[in-house]
Design a protein around this motif. Structure first.
Motif, PDB file in Angstrom:
ATOM      1  N   ASP A 132       0.833  -1.210   0.000  1.00 18.93           N
ATOM      2  CA  ASP A 132       0.000   0.000   0.000  1.00 18.93           C
ATOM      3  C   ASP A 132       0.865   1.257   0.000  1.00 18.93           C
ATOM      4  OD1 ASP A 132      -2.339  -1.420  -0.044  1.00 18.93           O
ATOM      5  OD2 ASP A 132      -2.635  -1.403   2.124  1.00 18.93           O
ATOM      6  N   GLU A 133       1.905   1.252   0.834  1.00 22.11           N
ATOM      7  CA  GLU A 133       2.797   2.417   0.861  1.00 22.11           C
ATOM      8  C   GLU A 133       3.551   2.553  -0.459  1.00 22.11           C
ATOM      9  OE1 GLU A 133       5.581   4.247   4.220  1.00 22.11           O
ATOM     10  OE2 GLU A 133       6.566   2.596   3.163  1.00 22.11           O
ATOM     11  N   ALA A 134       3.949   1.404  -1.046  1.00 18.01           N
ATOM     12  CA  ALA A 134       4.649   1.445  -2.332  1.00 18.01           C
ATOM     13  C   ALA A 134       3.764   2.071  -3.406  1.00 18.01           C
ATOM     14  CB  ALA A 134       5.067   0.033  -2.743  1.00 18.01           C
ATOM     15  N   ALA A 135       2.477   1.682  -3.423  1.00 13.97           N
ATOM     16  CA  ALA A 135       1.539   2.246  -4.396  1.00 13.97           C
ATOM     17  C   ALA A 135       1.395   3.752  -4.198  1.00 13.97           C
ATOM     18  CB  ALA A 135       0.183   1.550  -4.274  1.00 13.97           C
ATOM     19  N   GLN A 136       1.354   4.168  -2.938  1.00 14.33           N
ATOM     20  CA  GLN A 136       1.224   5.594  -2.633  1.00 14.33           C
ATOM     21  C   GLN A 136       2.447   6.369  -3.116  1.00 14.33           C
ATOM     22  OE1 GLN A 136       0.636   6.329   1.530  1.00 14.33           O
ATOM     23  NE2 GLN A 136       0.050   8.451   1.250  1.00 14.33           N
ATOM     24  N   ILE A 137       3.654   5.818  -2.886  1.00 13.62           N
ATOM     25  CA  ILE A 137       4.889   6.474  -3.334  1.00 13.62           C
ATOM     26  C   ILE A 137       4.917   6.579  -4.862  1.00 13.62           C
ATOM     27  CG2 ILE A 137       7.412   6.232  -3.477  1.00 13.62           C
ATOM     28  CD1 ILE A 137       7.265   4.849  -0.710  1.00 13.62           C
ATOM     29  N   LEU A 138       4.456   5.513  -5.534  1.00 10.38           N
ATOM     30  CA  LEU A 138       4.482   5.481  -7.002  1.00 10.38           C
ATOM     31  C   LEU A 138       3.356   6.314  -7.623  1.00 10.38           C
ATOM     32  CD1 LEU A 138       5.224   1.662  -7.385  1.00 10.38           C
ATOM     33  CD2 LEU A 138       6.742   3.510  -8.136  1.00 10.38           C
ATOM     34  N   GLY A 139       2.348   6.701  -6.807  1.00 10.90           N
ATOM     35  CA  GLY A 139       1.245   7.491  -7.320  1.00 10.90           C
ATOM     36  C   GLY A 139       0.248   6.684  -8.127  1.00 10.90           C
ATOM     37  N   ILE A 140       0.135   5.388  -7.788  1.00 11.61           N
ATOM     38  CA  ILE A 140      -0.825   4.524  -8.481  1.00 11.61           C
ATOM     39  C   ILE A 140      -1.649   3.801  -7.423  1.00 11.61           C
ATOM     40  CG2 ILE A 140       0.569   4.192 -10.559  1.00 11.61           C
ATOM     41  CD1 ILE A 140       1.583   1.576  -9.427  1.00 11.61           C
ATOM     42  N   ASP A 141      -2.779   3.198  -7.839  1.00  9.73           N
ATOM     43  CA  ASP A 141      -3.593   2.483  -6.860  1.00  9.73           C
ATOM     44  C   ASP A 141      -3.033   1.069  -6.672  1.00  9.73           C
ATOM     45  OD1 ASP A 141      -5.118   0.518  -8.690  1.00  9.73           O
ATOM     46  OD2 ASP A 141      -5.511   2.464  -9.634  1.00  9.73           O
ATOM     47  N   PRO A 142      -3.341   0.404  -5.543  1.00  7.78           N
ATOM     48  CA  PRO A 142      -2.792  -0.926  -5.258  1.00  7.78           C
ATOM     49  C   PRO A 142      -3.073  -1.961  -6.338  1.00  7.78           C
ATOM     50  CG  PRO A 142      -3.769   0.007  -3.273  1.00  7.78           C
ATOM     51  CD  PRO A 142      -4.114   0.939  -4.395  1.00  7.78           C
ATOM     52  N   ALA A 143      -4.253  -1.879  -6.975  1.00 16.38           N
ATOM     53  CA  ALA A 143      -4.590  -2.843  -8.030  1.00 16.38           C
ATOM     54  C   ALA A 143      -3.626  -2.697  -9.221  1.00 16.38           C
ATOM     55  CB  ALA A 143      -6.038  -2.645  -8.478  1.00 16.38           C
ATOM     56  N   THR A 144      -3.302  -1.447  -9.584  1.00 17.68           N
ATOM     57  CA  THR A 144      -2.342  -1.212 -10.683  1.00 17.68           C
ATOM     58  C   THR A 144      -0.962  -1.739 -10.305  1.00 17.68           C
ATOM     59  OG1 THR A 144      -3.577   0.765 -11.335  1.00 17.68           O
ATOM     60  CG2 THR A 144      -1.320   0.553 -12.165  1.00 17.68           C
ATOM     61  N   LEU A 145      -0.572  -1.507  -9.054  1.00 12.13           N
ATOM     62  CA  LEU A 145       0.723  -2.028  -8.608  1.00 12.13           C
ATOM     63  C   LEU A 145       0.749  -3.547  -8.693  1.00 12.13           C
ATOM     64  CD1 LEU A 145       3.521  -1.740  -7.345  1.00 12.13           C
ATOM     65  CD2 LEU A 145       2.436  -1.634  -5.095  1.00 12.13           C
ATOM     66  N   TRP A 146      -0.362  -4.192  -8.292  1.00 12.04           N
ATOM     67  CA  TRP A 146      -0.433  -5.653  -8.370  1.00 12.04           C
ATOM     68  C   TRP A 146      -0.237  -6.139  -9.798  1.00 12.04           C
ATOM     69  CZ3 TRP A 146      -3.702  -9.072 -10.913  1.00 12.04           C
ATOM     70  CH2 TRP A 146      -3.591 -10.424 -10.529  1.00 12.04           C
ATOM     71  N   ARG A 147      -0.880  -5.462 -10.776  1.00 13.21           N
ATOM     72  CA  ARG A 147      -0.750  -5.865 -12.185  1.00 13.21           C
ATOM     73  C   ARG A 147       0.683  -5.686 -12.681  1.00 13.21           C
ATOM     74  NH1 ARG A 147      -5.897  -3.411 -12.464  1.00 13.21           N
ATOM     75  NH2 ARG A 147      -5.009  -1.425 -13.165  1.00 13.21           N
ATOM     76  N   LYS A 148       1.323  -4.584 -12.273  1.00 11.48           N
ATOM     77  CA  LYS A 148       2.701  -4.338 -12.714  1.00 11.48           C
ATOM     78  C   LYS A 148       3.672  -5.324 -12.058  1.00 11.48           C
ATOM     79  CE  LYS A 148       2.115   0.515 -13.978  1.00 11.48           C
ATOM     80  NZ  LYS A 148       2.391   0.299 -15.412  1.00 11.48           N
ATOM     81  N   ARG A 149       3.426  -5.682 -10.795  1.00 12.14           N
ATOM     82  CA  ARG A 149       4.268  -6.677 -10.134  1.00 12.14           C
ATOM     83  C   ARG A 149       4.138  -8.022 -10.846  1.00 12.14           C
ATOM     84  NH1 ARG A 149       1.836  -7.539  -5.285  1.00 12.14           N
ATOM     85  NH2 ARG A 149       3.347  -9.195  -4.923  1.00 12.14           N
ATOM     86  N   LYS A 150       2.916  -8.367 -11.249  1.00 17.13           N
ATOM     87  CA  LYS A 150       2.686  -9.609 -11.970  1.00 17.13           C
ATOM     88  C   LYS A 150       3.364  -9.563 -13.341  1.00 17.13           C
ATOM     89  CE  LYS A 150      -1.023 -12.702 -13.467  1.00 17.13           C
ATOM     90  NZ  LYS A 150      -2.503 -12.908 -13.585  1.00 17.13           N
ATOM     91  N   LYS A 151       3.281  -8.424 -14.000  1.00 17.15           N
ATOM     92  CA  LYS A 151       3.873  -8.265 -15.328  1.00 17.15           C
ATOM     93  C   LYS A 151       5.402  -8.413 -15.281  1.00 17.15           C
ATOM     94  CE  LYS A 151       4.489  -4.721 -18.931  1.00 17.15           C
ATOM     95  NZ  LYS A 151       4.139  -3.332 -19.347  1.00 17.15           N
ATOM     96  N   TYR A 152       6.037  -7.804 -14.261  1.00 18.01           N
ATOM     97  CA  TYR A 152       7.488  -7.812 -14.178  1.00 18.01           C
ATOM     98  C   TYR A 152       8.059  -8.917 -13.282  1.00 18.01           C
ATOM     99  CZ  TYR A 152       7.063  -3.164 -16.309  1.00 18.01           C
ATOM    100  OH  TYR A 152       6.783  -2.124 -17.157  1.00 18.01           O
ATOM    101  N   GLY A 153       7.181  -9.721 -12.712  1.00 13.44           N
ATOM    102  CA  GLY A 153       7.654 -10.804 -11.836  1.00 13.44           C
ATOM    103  C   GLY A 153       8.280 -10.320 -10.563  1.00 13.44           C
ATOM    104  N   LEU A 154       7.734  -9.254  -9.979  1.00 13.33           N
ATOM    105  CA  LEU A 154       8.305  -8.660  -8.754  1.00 13.33           C
ATOM    106  C   LEU A 154       7.552  -9.141  -7.511  1.00 13.33           C
ATOM    107  CD1 LEU A 154       8.790  -5.014 -10.057  1.00 13.33           C
ATOM    108  CD2 LEU A 154      10.522  -6.800  -9.826  1.00 13.33           C
TER     109      LEU A 154
END
Length: 439
Positions: free
Chosen positions: A417-439
């Protein structure tokens, strides 16, 4: 104190020049033109470094090296050699010299070489001291730290151990909360009596209630016989409740009663059971926030909060990283000494360790398994640890830059949640990007 250097060379001009060179960079030097005087010098004072000419009489550099290693084994020795004596100089390295310096050399080259030798000497000394600390703590379940704040916390934990009051231990996952609980138990009057541990997040509510308080036969489907709970098992001793913030309101109420009245009923039973149990609780969440949100009972919090101990994350106590590295190297290679390269050590110190000590332990276990010739190098570390030493590359694509940036933010952030806030995106978007990049 400035580094102390012993210089042994039978050529007066070289000896004088080296003395001037060392003084210019703040090194204290003792100059000897007669090799036979080395033993007397070693008996008089301790040297950090020694620069020894290979070809001398009546004693040559190999003999001087042997004397230094015998009488001052911690001194780092550099052999000075002419071009035609390279093979002999390499032989001295096999016999314990740090390196060799080839004649002729200029003023600046000698200074750079001496500073590198000093860095090596200091690193070797630090590793030696860390190994001594690790050896002293081995088998004692000691909490390894050099951090002043953590040492004060451990001192407080030792004083608290003598009482029977409840203790609340706070800290991120992997910081050592269970180890602190174990130390409190071992130093308490209840040591030797039961020490029962349970992770409150590991079981669903219906099973957790039975696990903590026990049940009678027929209390629920599958309860084919009476079962003793963890509190009954811990009677007279100590119970450690990890991840206490995950308790449901129902179980929080039953726990509050145990703390207040030292009594409870098993699931499916009306008979009250009395117990004498000390409670040590731990959480990786902010209970103050849980109180504001209404997910944690205020009266239970104040019962548990009689003594509150806070464990720092590993990134806030970087001085502990070398100590823990040596501890885990010894743990995973008890029979063979494993060294770590300067580059690997630098990467391990620079990494953020979002998983704290547990993550460091896993990384060292992996590195020991992969290490060849008893040396852990940068290649034996995971990519995310190695990347801490990488310099920005202008040739990266936009996607590669995004992946790298997200990875670094994840290392710094407390949670997603804090990572999403720092990146300026919502948690769902962060989840998709983590899945995309294997993070």
């Amino acid at each position: 104190m400035p580094p102390k250097v012993l210089v042994v060379d039978d050529e007066a001009n070289i000896l004088k020049t080296m003395g001037i060179c060392f003084e210019a960079i703040g090194f204290q030097s003792r100059l000897l033109s007669k090799p036979q005087e080395v033993l007397e010098a070693l008996q008089q004072e301790q040297f950090d470094l020694a620069f020894v000419d290979l070809k001398m009489g009546p004693m040559d550099g190999l003999e001087i090296l042997a004397e230094i290693k015998r009488h001052s084994p911690e001194t780092t020795v550099v052999i000075i050699t002419a071009h035609g004596s390279i093979d002999s100089a390499i032989e001295t390295i096999k016999k314990g010299a740090y390196h060799y310096l080839q004649k002729p050399f200029d003023y600046k080259e000698l200074q750079i070489f001496a500073q590198k030798a000093w860095e090596h000497h200091e690193l070797t000394r630090e590793v030696r001291e860390l190994r001594q600390q690790v050896a002293a703590a081995r088998g004692s379940d000691e909490f390894l730290t050099r951090n002043r704040e953590m040492l004060e916390m451990l001192e407080l934990a030792g004083r608290v151990a003598e009482s029977s009051i409840s203790v609340l231990i706070e800290g991120e996952s992997g910081t050592g909360k269970e180890l602190v609980a174990q130390l409190i138990y071992q130093k308490s009057p209840r040591a030797g009596r039961p020490f029962v541990k349970i992770n409150c997040a590991a079981l669903p509510e219906n099973l957790l209630e039975s696990e903590l308080f026990g049940h009678v036969k027929g209390a629920f489907t599958g309860a084919v016989k009476d079962r003793q709970g963890r509190f009954a098992m811990a009677d007279g001793g100590t119970i450690f409740l990890d991840e206490i913030a995950e308790l449901s309101p129902t179980i929080q109420a039953k726990l509050l009663r145990v703390l207040q009245s030292k009594e409870f009923e098993r699931v499916g039973e009306s008979k009250t059971t009395q117990v004498d149990v000390r409670v040590i609780a731990a959480t990786n969440k902010n209970l103050d926030e849980a109180l504001k949100e209404g997910t944690f009972r205020e009266d239970l919090f104040y019962r548990l909060n009689t003594m509150r101990l806070k464990l720092l994350p590993l990134r806030e106590r970087p001085e502990d990283i070398p100590l823990l590295i040596q501890h885990f190297l010894r743990k995973f290679s008890p029979e063979t000494v494993i060294e770590i390269s300067p580059e690997a050590a630098q990467a391990l110190r620079a990494y953020r360790w979002s998983g704290n000590v547990r993550e460091l332990e896993n990384v060292i276990e992996r590195a020991v398994l992969l290490a060849h010739n008893h040396l852990v190098t940068l290649d034996h570390l995971p990519e995310e640890v190695r990347s801490t030493l990488e310099k920005p590359q202008s040739a990266l694509s936009l996607e590669e830059m995004e992946k790298l940036h997200i990875k670094r933010v994840l290392q710094h952030a407390r949670d997603y949640d804090e990572a999403a806030q720092i990146l300026g995106i919502d948690p769902a978007t962060l989840w998709r990007k983590r899945k995309k990049y294997g993070l």
